[in-house]
Design a protein around this motif. Structure first.
Motif, PDB file in Angstrom:
ATOM      1  N   PHE A 219      -2.906  -2.056  -2.998  1.00 17.52           N
ATOM      2  CA  PHE A 219      -1.633  -1.939  -3.695  1.00 17.52           C
ATOM      3  C   PHE A 219      -0.919  -3.007  -2.743  1.00 17.52           C
ATOM      4  O   PHE A 219       0.076  -3.616  -3.556  1.00 17.52           O
ATOM      5  CB  PHE A 219      -1.235  -1.371  -3.958  1.00 17.52           C
ATOM      6  CG  PHE A 219      -2.942  -0.204  -5.200  1.00 17.52           C
ATOM      7  CD1 PHE A 219      -3.080  -1.318  -6.384  1.00 17.52           C
ATOM      8  CD2 PHE A 219      -3.873  -0.055  -4.893  1.00 17.52           C
ATOM      9  CE1 PHE A 219      -3.999  -0.906  -7.281  1.00 17.52           C
ATOM     10  CE2 PHE A 219      -4.255   0.957  -5.746  1.00 17.52           C
ATOM     11  CZ  PHE A 219      -4.872   0.556  -7.105  1.00 17.52           C
TER      12      PHE A 219
ATOM     13  N   ARG B  48      -0.832  -6.435  -1.882  1.00 16.22           N
ATOM     14  CA  ARG B  48      -1.427  -6.961  -3.503  1.00 16.22           C
ATOM     15  C   ARG B  48      -2.542  -7.858  -3.442  1.00 16.22           C
ATOM     16  O   ARG B  48      -3.164  -8.292  -4.203  1.00 16.22           O
ATOM     17  CB  ARG B  48      -0.050  -8.373  -3.649  1.00 16.22           C
ATOM     18  CG  ARG B  48       1.042  -7.824  -3.841  1.00 16.22           C
ATOM     19  CD  ARG B  48       1.966  -9.155  -3.670  1.00 16.22           C
ATOM     20  NE  ARG B  48       2.124  -9.712  -2.784  1.00 16.22           N
ATOM     21  CZ  ARG B  48       3.295  -9.384  -1.983  1.00 16.22           C
ATOM     22  NH1 ARG B  48       4.020  -8.575  -1.426  1.00 16.22           N
ATOM     23  NH2 ARG B  48       3.090 -10.726  -1.132  1.00 16.22           N
TER      24      ARG B  48
ATOM     25  N   VAL C 202      -3.717  -5.403  -8.120  1.00 20.83           N
ATOM     26  CA  VAL C 202      -2.686  -5.669  -8.292  1.00 20.83           C
ATOM     27  C   VAL C 202      -2.184  -4.424  -9.772  1.00 20.83           C
ATOM     28  O   VAL C 202      -3.549  -4.610 -11.161  1.00 20.83           O
ATOM     29  CB  VAL C 202      -1.515  -6.824  -9.306  1.00 20.83           C
ATOM     30  CG1 VAL C 202      -0.710  -6.580  -9.499  1.00 20.83           C
ATOM     31  CG2 VAL C 202      -1.502  -7.758  -7.958  1.00 20.83           C
TER      32      VAL C 202
ATOM     33  N   THR D 136      -0.958  -3.287 -13.237  1.00 14.09           N
ATOM     34  CA  THR D 136      -0.052  -3.259 -14.861  1.00 14.09           C
ATOM     35  C   THR D 136      -0.004  -2.180 -15.218  1.00 14.09           C
ATOM     36  O   THR D 136      -0.417  -0.974 -15.180  1.00 14.09           O
ATOM     37  CB  THR D 136      -0.904  -4.402 -15.739  1.00 14.09           C
ATOM     38  OG1 THR D 136      -1.890  -3.831 -16.182  1.00 14.09           O
ATOM     39  CG2 THR D 136      -1.063  -6.032 -15.003  1.00 14.09           C
TER      40      THR D 136
END
Length: 183
Positions: free
Chosen positions: A93, A96, A99, A101
Motif C-alpha cells: 500500500f 502503491r 491500491v 478503493t
C-alpha cells in the motif's frame, strides 16, 4: 531497449533479485519509483553494472496472450522496455503496489488477482498496535511464483516480496524466483 529481466520495484525483493540475477549473467533493469531503504544491495547492484531506473514507475504493459512483452514507464513515455521475464516487486500500500478503493484491493498496473477479505470491516483491527489483517493481502500466484490475472497464470510475470499474499520472508521470495530464472 531489451533486457533479460525487468524488475518493477527497488525495495529489498527487487534489488536482491536484481543483484543475484546480474551476478548470474542476466541483463537486468530495475525500475524504482521511490527511494530504496536497502542501500547496500542497491549500491552493490549498480557498482556491478546493473541498470537502474530511479524515480520512474511502470504505467502499462503490452501483452501477447498471457505473455508480457514490454512495459512503458511514466518518464520514458512511448519507449517500450522489453524483456524475456518480469518480476513484480512493487510492495503493498505505501509504495502503491496495491491500491485500496472503498470496496476492493487492486494491483493497479497489470490487474493481477489480489487476495483480500471482501468485507471491508475485516481489513483492519481496532487495536492500532495489533497485526493488521490488510498486511496479509496481496497478489495471487502459482506455486512457482507466476502472477494470476483473471485466474490465468502469466507466462513470464513473477511476483516477489511484500506484494505477495501472506508473504513474510521478502528476501526468500526473491531468491525463489531467481533460482527459477537462472536455470
Amino acid at each position: 531497449m531489451r533486457y533479460d529481466i525487468i524488475i518493477i520495484g527497488g525495495g529489498l525483493a527487487g534489488v536482491t533479485a536484481g543483484l543475484k540475477l546480474h551476478k548470474a549473467g542476466k541483463c537486468c533493469l530495475i525500475i524504482s519509483e521511490g527511494l530504496s531503504l536497502h542501500k547496500t544491495p542497491k549500491d552493490e547492484y549498480i557498482a556491478a553494472g546493473g541498470a537502474f531506473l530511479p524515480g520512474d514507475s511502470v504505467i502499462s504493459g503490452e501483452w501477447d496472450g498471457n505473455t508480457l512483452k514490454s512495459v512503458k514507464t511514466r518518464n520514458l513515455e512511448e519507449t517500450h522496455l522489453e524483456a524475456d521475464n518480469f518480476i513484480l516487486a512493487s510492495g503493498k500500500f505505501f509504495s502503491r503496489g496495491l491500491v485500496a478503493t472503498m470496496d476492493a484491493v487492486i494491483e493497479p498496473v497489470f490487474g493481477c488477482d489480489v487476495e483480500y477479505d471482501l468485507c471491508r470491516d475485516n481489513w483492519y483491527d481496532d487495536d492500532f498496535y495489533a497485526v493488521q489483517p490488510f498486511e496479509r493481502f496481496g497478489v495471487k500466484t502459482t506455486e512457482d511464483g507466476r502472477v494470476l490475472i483473471r485466474g490465468v497464470p502469466a507466462a513470464n510475470l513473477w511476483a516477489a516480496g511484500e506484494i505477495l499474499a501472506g508473504e513474510t520472508d521478502i528476501e526468500q521470495s526473491a531468491l525463489k524466483i531467481v533460482s527459477i530464472l537462472v536455470k
